[in-house]
Design a protein around this motif. Structure first.
Motif, short mmCIF file in Angstrom:
data_model
loop_
_atom_site.label_atom_id
_atom_site.label_comp_id
_atom_site.label_asym_id
_atom_site.label_seq_id
_atom_site.Cartn_x
_atom_site.Cartn_y
_atom_site.Cartn_z
N UNK A 78 101.53 -26.11 23.51
CA UNK A 78 101.42 -27.45 24.10
C UNK A 78 101.82 -28.51 23.08
N UNK A 79 101.62 -28.18 21.80
CA UNK A 79 102.06 -29.08 20.74
C UNK A 79 102.84 -28.28 19.71
N UNK A 80 103.70 -28.97 19.02
CA UNK A 80 104.47 -28.41 17.92
C UNK A 80 104.27 -29.40 16.78
N UNK A 81 103.67 -28.97 15.68
CA UNK A 81 103.31 -29.89 14.61
C UNK A 81 103.87 -29.43 13.29
N UNK A 82 104.60 -30.33 12.64
CA UNK A 82 105.12 -30.08 11.30
C UNK A 82 104.28 -30.85 10.30
N UNK A 83 104.06 -30.25 9.13
CA UNK A 83 103.37 -30.94 8.05
C UNK A 83 104.31 -31.03 6.86
N UNK A 84 104.13 -32.07 6.06
CA UNK A 84 104.90 -32.26 4.84
C UNK A 84 103.95 -32.06 3.67
N UNK A 85 104.34 -31.16 2.78
CA UNK A 85 103.52 -30.84 1.61
C UNK A 85 104.24 -31.27 0.34
N UNK A 86 103.48 -31.76 -0.62
CA UNK A 86 103.95 -32.00 -1.97
C UNK A 86 103.24 -30.98 -2.83
N UNK A 87 103.97 -29.93 -3.21
CA UNK A 87 103.37 -28.72 -3.76
C UNK A 87 102.42 -28.19 -2.70
N UNK A 88 101.12 -28.22 -2.93
CA UNK A 88 100.19 -27.71 -1.91
C UNK A 88 99.34 -28.82 -1.30
N UNK A 104 98.77 -31.95 1.21
CA UNK A 104 99.26 -32.52 2.46
C UNK A 104 99.65 -33.98 2.26
N UNK A 105 100.88 -34.31 2.62
CA UNK A 105 101.40 -35.67 2.53
C UNK A 105 101.31 -36.35 3.90
N UNK A 106 101.69 -35.61 4.95
CA UNK A 106 101.69 -36.18 6.29
C UNK A 106 102.06 -35.15 7.33
N UNK A 107 102.20 -35.61 8.57
CA UNK A 107 102.51 -34.70 9.68
C UNK A 107 103.16 -35.47 10.81
N UNK A 108 103.72 -34.71 11.74
CA UNK A 108 104.38 -35.26 12.93
C UNK A 108 104.35 -34.19 14.01
N UNK A 109 104.39 -34.60 15.28
CA UNK A 109 104.24 -33.64 16.37
C UNK A 109 105.19 -33.89 17.51
N UNK A 110 105.36 -32.85 18.30
CA UNK A 110 105.93 -32.94 19.64
C UNK A 110 104.82 -32.48 20.57
N UNK A 111 104.43 -33.32 21.52
CA UNK A 111 103.41 -32.99 22.52
C UNK A 111 104.10 -32.81 23.87
#
Length: 154
Positions: free
Chosen positions: A52-62, A64-71
């Motif tokens: 139902x959702x597709x979520x990408x996360x952005x990592x700087x090394x390990x 969490x920097x941020x995230x974005x989704x498709x709902x």
């Protein structure tokens, strides 16, 4: 080193993502905090597992920097529109470094690979998403605006 990861494959970050999402977008963030975070995590895990959702996360090394989704659904006003570009978030200490562009580019690339023709977005930000390719459609309630990303043109 920066890395984009699908949250479905990096579930160790789900607690942090759920807390950040809740704190950013909950209408009453103090009410039943622990219970609501637990419920949000369970719902997010279920949505990831059922696509139902597709979520990408952005990592700087390990970290969490941020995230974005498709709902698949993100609007009560526009139930006939799907899917939705949603929940772009960059932690405050990482803002103004171009990380939102990295997240945007990554989710649009994924949408294209998923053969999605367009993504819809509702936001109250003015002159922000246009720089990523969003096209204004119309004003909606509470100062929000409806936009569309035409994936095949990007």
């Amino acid at each position: 080193m920066l890395k984009i990861c699908n949250l479905k494959e990096c579930k160790q970050y789900i607690d942090e993502v759920a807390i950040l999402e809740y704190n950013e977008w909950a209408t009453n963030p103090k009410q039943n905090y622990e219970k609501r975070i637990k419920s949000k995590k369970e719902k997010m895990l279920n949505q990831l597992d059922t696509n139902e959702i597709y979520k990408l996360i952005l990592l700087n090394d390990k970290e969490l920097v941020g995230f974005i989704s498709i709902f698949s659904k993100d609007s009560e006003e526009f139930l006939n529109l799907s899917p939705w570009y949603s929940t772009m978030y960059v932690k405050k200490e990482y803002r103004v470094n171009g990380y939102s562009k990295i997240l945007n580019d990554a989710i649009l690339k994924e949408a294209k690979m998923m053969n999605i023709k367009c993504l819809y977005l509702k936001t109250n930000l003015i002159n922000y998403y246009e720089r990523f390719g969003a096209v204004y459609i119309q004003d909606i309630k509470d100062g929000e605006k409806l936009y569309k990303f035409d994936i095949k043109k990007l």
